[in-house]
Motif scaffolding. Sequence first.
Motif, PDB file in Angstrom:
ATOM      1  N   HIS A 147      73.859  39.819   7.858  1.00 37.00           N
ATOM      2  CA  HIS A 147      72.585  39.631   7.162  1.00 37.00           C
ATOM      3  C   HIS A 147      72.532  40.392   5.848  1.00 37.00           C
ATOM      4  O   HIS A 147      73.132  41.469   5.702  1.00 37.00           O
ATOM      5  CB  HIS A 147      71.419  40.122   8.018  1.00 37.00           C
ATOM      6  N   ARG A 148      71.761  39.867   4.928  1.00 42.70           N
ATOM      7  CA  ARG A 148      71.313  40.609   3.761  1.00 42.70           C
ATOM      8  C   ARG A 148      69.843  40.986   3.909  1.00 42.70           C
ATOM      9  O   ARG A 148      69.386  41.966   3.343  1.00 42.70           O
ATOM     10  CB  ARG A 148      71.481  39.773   2.486  1.00 42.70           C
ATOM     11  N   TYR A 149      69.134  40.162   4.681  1.00 46.09           N
ATOM     12  CA  TYR A 149      67.691  40.321   4.820  1.00 46.09           C
ATOM     13  C   TYR A 149      67.297  40.327   6.293  1.00 46.09           C
ATOM     14  O   TYR A 149      67.882  39.597   7.097  1.00 46.09           O
ATOM     15  CB  TYR A 149      66.951  39.172   4.125  1.00 46.09           C
ATOM     16  N   VAL A 150      66.304  41.142   6.619  1.00 43.63           N
ATOM     17  CA  VAL A 150      65.718  41.167   7.959  1.00 43.63           C
ATOM     18  C   VAL A 150      64.208  41.037   7.769  1.00 43.63           C
ATOM     19  O   VAL A 150      63.601  41.784   6.999  1.00 43.63           O
ATOM     20  CB  VAL A 150      66.060  42.481   8.696  1.00 43.63           C
ATOM     21  N   VAL A 151      63.606  40.076   8.463  1.00 45.61           N
ATOM     22  CA  VAL A 151      62.230  39.686   8.164  1.00 45.61           C
ATOM     23  C   VAL A 151      61.309  39.889   9.361  1.00 45.61           C
ATOM     24  O   VAL A 151      61.614  39.429  10.464  1.00 45.61           O
ATOM     25  CB  VAL A 151      62.165  38.205   7.732  1.00 45.61           C
ATOM     26  N   VAL A 152      60.189  40.558   9.132  1.00 47.55           N
ATOM     27  CA  VAL A 152      59.135  40.671  10.144  1.00 47.55           C
ATOM     28  C   VAL A 152      58.346  39.363  10.118  1.00 47.55           C
ATOM     29  O   VAL A 152      57.732  39.027   9.110  1.00 47.55           O
ATOM     30  CB  VAL A 152      58.204  41.859   9.855  1.00 47.55           C
ATOM     31  N   PRO A 153      58.353  38.601  11.199  1.00 42.63           N
ATOM     32  CA  PRO A 153      57.814  37.244  11.146  1.00 42.63           C
ATOM     33  C   PRO A 153      56.325  37.100  11.432  1.00 42.63           C
ATOM     34  O   PRO A 153      55.763  36.041  11.176  1.00 42.63           O
ATOM     35  CB  PRO A 153      58.616  36.522  12.235  1.00 42.63           C
ATOM     36  N   TRP A 154      55.687  38.147  11.934  1.00 42.14           N
ATOM     37  CA  TRP A 154      54.301  37.949  12.382  1.00 42.14           C
ATOM     38  C   TRP A 154      53.609  39.275  12.652  1.00 42.14           C
ATOM     39  O   TRP A 154      54.195  40.192  13.247  1.00 42.14           O
ATOM     40  CB  TRP A 154      54.287  37.096  13.648  1.00 42.14           C
ATOM     41  N   ALA A 155      52.386  39.393  12.185  1.00 44.05           N
ATOM     42  CA  ALA A 155      51.518  40.509  12.556  1.00 44.05           C
ATOM     43  C   ALA A 155      50.086  40.044  12.332  1.00 44.05           C
ATOM     44  O   ALA A 155      49.820  39.228  11.437  1.00 44.05           O
ATOM     45  CB  ALA A 155      51.808  41.749  11.714  1.00 44.05           C
ATOM     46  N   LYS A 156      49.177  40.544  13.149  1.00 46.67           N
ATOM     47  CA  LYS A 156      47.772  40.194  12.955  1.00 46.67           C
ATOM     48  C   LYS A 156      46.902  41.318  13.480  1.00 46.67           C
ATOM     49  O   LYS A 156      47.099  41.800  14.600  1.00 46.67           O
ATOM     50  CB  LYS A 156      47.425  38.885  13.665  1.00 46.67           C
ATOM     51  N   TYR A 157      45.956  41.746  12.643  1.00 47.16           N
ATOM     52  CA  TYR A 157      45.058  42.848  12.997  1.00 47.16           C
ATOM     53  C   TYR A 157      43.633  42.477  12.637  1.00 47.16           C
ATOM     54  O   TYR A 157      43.381  41.580  11.820  1.00 47.16           O
ATOM     55  CB  TYR A 157      45.469  44.127  12.268  1.00 47.16           C
ATOM     56  N   GLU A 158      42.699  43.213  13.196  1.00 50.52           N
ATOM     57  CA  GLU A 158      41.279  42.926  13.002  1.00 50.52           C
ATOM     58  C   GLU A 158      40.640  43.763  11.904  1.00 50.52           C
ATOM     59  O   GLU A 158      39.548  43.444  11.440  1.00 50.52           O
ATOM     60  CB  GLU A 158      40.512  43.155  14.317  1.00 50.52           C
ATOM     61  N   THR A 159      41.310  44.824  11.471  1.00 49.23           N
ATOM     62  CA  THR A 159      40.743  45.690  10.441  1.00 49.23           C
ATOM     63  C   THR A 159      41.769  45.970   9.351  1.00 49.23           C
ATOM     64  O   THR A 159      42.979  45.963   9.602  1.00 49.23           O
ATOM     65  CB  THR A 159      40.270  47.034  11.023  1.00 49.23           C
ATOM     66  N   ILE A 160      41.269  46.260   8.156  1.00 53.48           N
ATOM     67  CA  ILE A 160      42.143  46.598   7.046  1.00 53.48           C
ATOM     68  C   ILE A 160      42.850  47.917   7.307  1.00 53.48           C
ATOM     69  O   ILE A 160      44.000  48.108   6.892  1.00 53.48           O
ATOM     70  CB  ILE A 160      41.351  46.638   5.726  1.00 53.48           C
ATOM     71  N   ALA A 161      42.192  48.826   8.009  1.00 53.37           N
ATOM     72  CA  ALA A 161      42.844  50.100   8.335  1.00 53.37           C
ATOM     73  C   ALA A 161      44.118  49.854   9.128  1.00 53.37           C
ATOM     74  O   ALA A 161      45.145  50.525   8.906  1.00 53.37           O
ATOM     75  CB  ALA A 161      41.893  50.996   9.117  1.00 53.37           C
ATOM     76  N   GLU A 162      44.086  48.909  10.048  1.00 51.84           N
ATOM     77  CA  GLU A 162      45.285  48.596  10.831  1.00 51.84           C
ATOM     78  C   GLU A 162      46.362  47.965   9.955  1.00 51.84           C
ATOM     79  O   GLU A 162      47.557  48.232  10.141  1.00 51.84           O
ATOM     80  CB  GLU A 162      44.917  47.664  11.988  1.00 51.84           C
ATOM     81  N   LEU A 175      70.547  46.821   3.257  1.00 59.10           N
ATOM     82  CA  LEU A 175      69.815  45.638   3.701  1.00 59.10           C
ATOM     83  C   LEU A 175      68.415  45.652   3.107  1.00 59.10           C
ATOM     84  O   LEU A 175      67.936  46.686   2.631  1.00 59.10           O
ATOM     85  CB  LEU A 175      69.727  45.609   5.231  1.00 59.10           C
ATOM     86  N   ARG A 176      67.753  44.508   3.158  1.00 66.09           N
ATOM     87  CA  ARG A 176      66.368  44.424   2.690  1.00 66.09           C
ATOM     88  C   ARG A 176      65.456  44.024   3.840  1.00 66.09           C
ATOM     89  O   ARG A 176      65.785  43.124   4.612  1.00 66.09           O
ATOM     90  CB  ARG A 176      66.225  43.388   1.566  1.00 66.09           C
ATOM     91  N   LEU A 177      64.313  44.660   3.952  1.00 66.58           N
ATOM     92  CA  LEU A 177      63.310  44.335   4.965  1.00 66.58           C
ATOM     93  C   LEU A 177      62.195  43.529   4.320  1.00 66.58           C
ATOM     94  O   LEU A 177      61.650  43.924   3.280  1.00 66.58           O
ATOM     95  CB  LEU A 177      62.738  45.614   5.582  1.00 66.58           C
ATOM     96  N   GLY A 178      61.863  42.403   4.936  1.00 67.14           N
ATOM     97  CA  GLY A 178      60.844  41.530   4.375  1.00 67.14           C
ATOM     98  C   GLY A 178      59.705  41.262   5.342  1.00 67.14           C
ATOM     99  O   GLY A 178      59.776  41.609   6.524  1.00 67.14           O
ATOM    100  N   TYR A 179      58.655  40.632   4.814  1.00 66.73           N
ATOM    101  CA  TYR A 179      57.519  40.224   5.633  1.00 66.73           C
ATOM    102  C   TYR A 179      57.241  38.760   5.359  1.00 66.73           C
ATOM    103  O   TYR A 179      57.174  38.315   4.206  1.00 66.73           O
ATOM    104  CB  TYR A 179      56.279  41.060   5.321  1.00 66.73           C
ATOM    105  N   HIS A 180      57.070  37.999   6.440  1.00 67.73           N
ATOM    106  CA  HIS A 180      56.806  36.565   6.380  1.00 67.73           C
ATOM    107  C   HIS A 180      55.336  36.306   6.710  1.00 67.73           C
ATOM    108  O   HIS A 180      54.822  36.763   7.730  1.00 67.73           O
ATOM    109  CB  HIS A 180      57.714  35.838   7.385  1.00 67.73           C
TER     110      HIS A 180
END
Length: 300
Positions: free
Chosen positions: A142-157, A177-182
Amino acid sequence: MPGRDRMSRVSRRSVLGGALGAAALLGASGVLAGSALAAPGGVDQATDGQALGGRPARRIPRDQISVQLYTLRSLLEQDFEGTLAEVAGIGYRKVELAGTYGRSAEQVRSTLDRLGLRATSSHVGLDVDVNQAIADAKTLGHRYVVVPWAKYETIAEWRALASRLDEAGKAFRRAGLRLGYHNHDHEFAVLDGTRPYDVLRAHTGKLNVYFELDLYWAVAAGVNPVDLVRDTGRVLQFHVKDRATDGSWADLGTGTIDFADIFRRTWRYGLREYIVEHDNPTDPLTTARVGYQYLTNLRF
């Protein structure tokens, strides 16, 4: 649509749960177990001698076209090696993983190498320690590793998630390596006066966390992808996924998203990969084939 959306995410969660081990890299229950900053001009300015509106017609280099294997999960579960051979036969040379289907990183890499494929990125199970995740990513190439999902109810989270992503991203960067967010669509819904996407962008370092922009979900959220690429300044990958008139997923080129316009207005911002995806295809191999042909033939 909400029902299908929820079912898709549950399916993706079950696939990602088997990837790279069993949850503490980011230490957040809201994060799904599962994935040098690009300089402007990442897409080659190749031309075919034609012109669009007086400008040379660009195309996507074939080595920047990939496919998210989540699209083919139903086939991979039945015949992992045979399905990858079909993918290679279509013409793909890059893939993005979403699980290893019970195989070790070494076994997957061996299969990919034999078929002439490279898994340059992955939506991985961020439920192992960072050192193991890095080791597996390196084994897989890999060159990239991607976080595929997150969901929270508050901006603080969401801010807390950004902090965790940033720290993890430093470790990945030190390892080359590079860490990404999807994204999906909910990152663009205003929460406590701001958008979660903007929080992730503002509270992560440019060198530590990049973004993999899912064009379907951005359009579904009513957001202009061109503005996102320009304003974010660190989108390295597109999930190229089309949207039918009824809001469902569609094979590339059969839906309503004007990819030529998006690509023409964003190529200079350093896009590295254009990844074909469909969340629930009727015929996965046909979808993969149509997507590859669409991207290789597209001029913009």
